[in-house]
Design an enzyme around this catalytic site. Structure first.
Site, PDB file in Angstrom:
ATOM      1  N   ASN A 183      10.547 -75.701  71.412  1.00 53.99           N
ATOM      2  CA  ASN A 183       9.372 -76.566  71.295  1.00 53.99           C
ATOM      3  C   ASN A 183       8.569 -76.369  70.003  1.00 53.99           C
ATOM      4  O   ASN A 183       7.388 -76.668  69.932  1.00 53.99           O
ATOM      5  CB  ASN A 183       8.504 -76.485  72.556  1.00 53.99           C
ATOM      6  N   LYS A 234       8.036 -71.853  65.080  1.00 54.63           N
ATOM      7  CA  LYS A 234       9.123 -71.067  65.665  1.00 54.63           C
ATOM      8  C   LYS A 234      10.415 -71.260  64.855  1.00 54.63           C
ATOM      9  O   LYS A 234      10.499 -72.174  64.018  1.00 54.63           O
ATOM     10  CB  LYS A 234       9.318 -71.497  67.124  1.00 54.63           C
ATOM     11  N   HIS A 243       4.115 -72.388  68.359  1.00 54.12           N
ATOM     12  CA  HIS A 243       3.314 -71.590  69.291  1.00 54.12           C
ATOM     13  C   HIS A 243       1.868 -71.645  68.835  1.00 54.12           C
ATOM     14  O   HIS A 243       1.600 -71.672  67.629  1.00 54.12           O
ATOM     15  CB  HIS A 243       3.785 -70.129  69.290  1.00 54.12           C
ATOM     16  N   GLU A 301      -2.809 -61.486  69.387  1.00 54.52           N
ATOM     17  CA  GLU A 301      -1.626 -61.921  68.644  1.00 54.52           C
ATOM     18  C   GLU A 301      -1.781 -61.669  67.145  1.00 54.52           C
ATOM     19  O   GLU A 301      -0.813 -61.301  66.469  1.00 54.52           O
ATOM     20  CB  GLU A 301      -1.344 -63.400  68.943  1.00 54.52           C
ATOM     21  N   TYR A 338       4.981 -61.994  73.733  1.00 52.59           N
ATOM     22  CA  TYR A 338       5.189 -62.767  74.963  1.00 52.59           C
ATOM     23  C   TYR A 338       5.074 -61.896  76.223  1.00 52.59           C
ATOM     24  O   TYR A 338       5.654 -62.242  77.263  1.00 52.59           O
ATOM     25  CB  TYR A 338       6.547 -63.464  74.915  1.00 52.59           C
TER      26      TYR A 338
HETATM   27  P1  IDP Z   1       2.912 -72.440  75.506  1.00 52.78           P
HETATM   28  O1  IDP Z   1       3.800 -72.103  74.349  1.00 52.78           O
HETATM   29  O2  IDP Z   1       2.631 -73.918  75.573  1.00 52.78           O
HETATM   30  O3  IDP Z   1       1.660 -71.598  75.557  1.00 52.78           O
HETATM   31  P2  IDP Z   1       3.883 -70.838  77.748  1.00 52.78           P
HETATM   32  O4  IDP Z   1       3.870 -71.256  79.173  1.00 52.78           O
HETATM   33  O5  IDP Z   1       2.926 -69.766  77.320  1.00 52.78           O
HETATM   34  O6  IDP Z   1       3.732 -72.145  76.846  1.00 52.78           O
HETATM   35  O7  IDP Z   1       5.353 -70.346  77.430  1.00 52.78           O
HETATM   36  C1  IDP Z   1       5.664 -69.712  76.212  1.00 52.78           C
HETATM   37  C2  IDP Z   1       6.954 -70.251  75.676  1.00 52.78           C
HETATM   38  O8  IDP Z   1       8.011 -69.889  76.542  1.00 52.78           O
HETATM   39  C3  IDP Z   1       7.004 -71.783  75.608  1.00 52.78           C
HETATM   40  O9  IDP Z   1       6.439 -72.295  74.433  1.00 52.78           O
HETATM   41  C4  IDP Z   1       8.488 -72.034  75.687  1.00 52.78           C
HETATM   42  O10 IDP Z   1       9.101 -71.861  74.413  1.00 52.78           O
HETATM   43  C5  IDP Z   1       8.973 -70.923  76.608  1.00 52.78           C
HETATM   44  N1  IDP Z   1       9.049 -71.381  77.990  1.00 52.78           N
HETATM   45  C6  IDP Z   1       8.031 -71.538  78.860  1.00 52.78           C
HETATM   46  N2  IDP Z   1       8.460 -71.978  80.056  1.00 52.78           N
HETATM   47  C7  IDP Z   1       9.794 -72.093  79.938  1.00 52.78           C
HETATM   48  C8  IDP Z   1      10.839 -72.498  80.834  1.00 52.78           C
HETATM   49  O11 IDP Z   1      10.614 -72.846  82.005  1.00 52.78           O
HETATM   50  N3  IDP Z   1      12.114 -72.481  80.337  1.00 52.78           N
HETATM   51  C9  IDP Z   1      12.403 -72.102  79.069  1.00 52.78           C
HETATM   52  N4  IDP Z   1      11.451 -71.704  78.187  1.00 52.78           N
HETATM   53  C10 IDP Z   1      10.187 -71.693  78.625  1.00 52.78           C
HETATM   54 MG    MG Z   2       1.379 -69.625  76.004  1.00 56.78          MG
END
Ligand code: IDP
Ligand code: MG
Length: 143
Positions: free
Chosen positions: A106, A3, A109, A120, A43
């Site tokens: 984080n 990212k 992805h 994707e 997303y």
């Molecule tokens: P993942 O990346 O581990 O699959 P997902 O639940 O699919 O996680 O969420 C996608 C992305 O959205 C996450 O990697 C994170 O960057 C962001 N995200 C998910 N939940 C939150 C939240 O509660 N607050 C802010 N960003 C979030």
């Molecule tokens: Mg995800």
């Protein structure tokens, strides 16, 4: 995908190194600033959630590195290597556990299923950008 935070923090090389060292084969790779429409499509499952706009703003805010990688069990293994979504909960040794703090920053992805990966890959790549080749260590990686 590395990212935009991962790219800006100079972490791309060490993240790709983990993928390569594990033995996964990179079959496509690009550095792009994701267009907004593509990011929203990527997303789509999170549309309507409170963090959706911030997520799309962030993911389109600078260059990111998208790769397609292959190998036995690659999807589940890469998700494990990425670590939990919230980096403070991610295990040490994982990318997010070692390199991140905030859920919204984080670093990486990873597709969560074969169906998501197919969807994707279509968003990020033209089929002609996926390369077919053999790594010379395959005979030593697989029984
Ligand atoms: P993942 O990346 O581990 O699959 P997902 O639940 O699919 O996680 O969420 C996608 C992305 O959205 C996450 O990697 C994170 O960057 C962001 N995200 C998910 N939940 C939150 C939240 O509660 N607050 C802010 N960003 C979030
Ligand atoms: Mg995800």
């Amino acid at each position: 995908m590395v990212k935009p935070d991962g790219v800006q923090r100079g972490l791309t090389g060490q993240i790709l190194e983990r993928v390569e060292k594990k033995g996964f084969k990179i079959v496509a790779m690009k550095l792009v600033v994701m267009p907004r429409e593509k990011a929203e499509e990527h997303y789509a499952e999170h549309k309507g959630k409170p963090f959706f706009k911030d997520l799309v703003d962030f993911i389109t805010s600078g260059p990111s590195v998208s790769i397609v990688m292959e190998g036995r069990g690659a999807i589940a293994a890469m998700r494990k290597m990425n670590g939990a979504t919230n980096p403070v909960e991610a295990a040490p040794g994982t990318i997010r556990g070692d390199l991140g703090i905030e859920t919204g920053r984080n670093v990486v992805h990873g597709s969560d299923s074969p169906a998501s990966a197919a969807r994707e890959i279509e968003i990020h790549f033209d089929p002609s950008e996926l390369l077919d080749y053999k790594r010379i260590d395959e005979a030593w990686l697989y029984e």
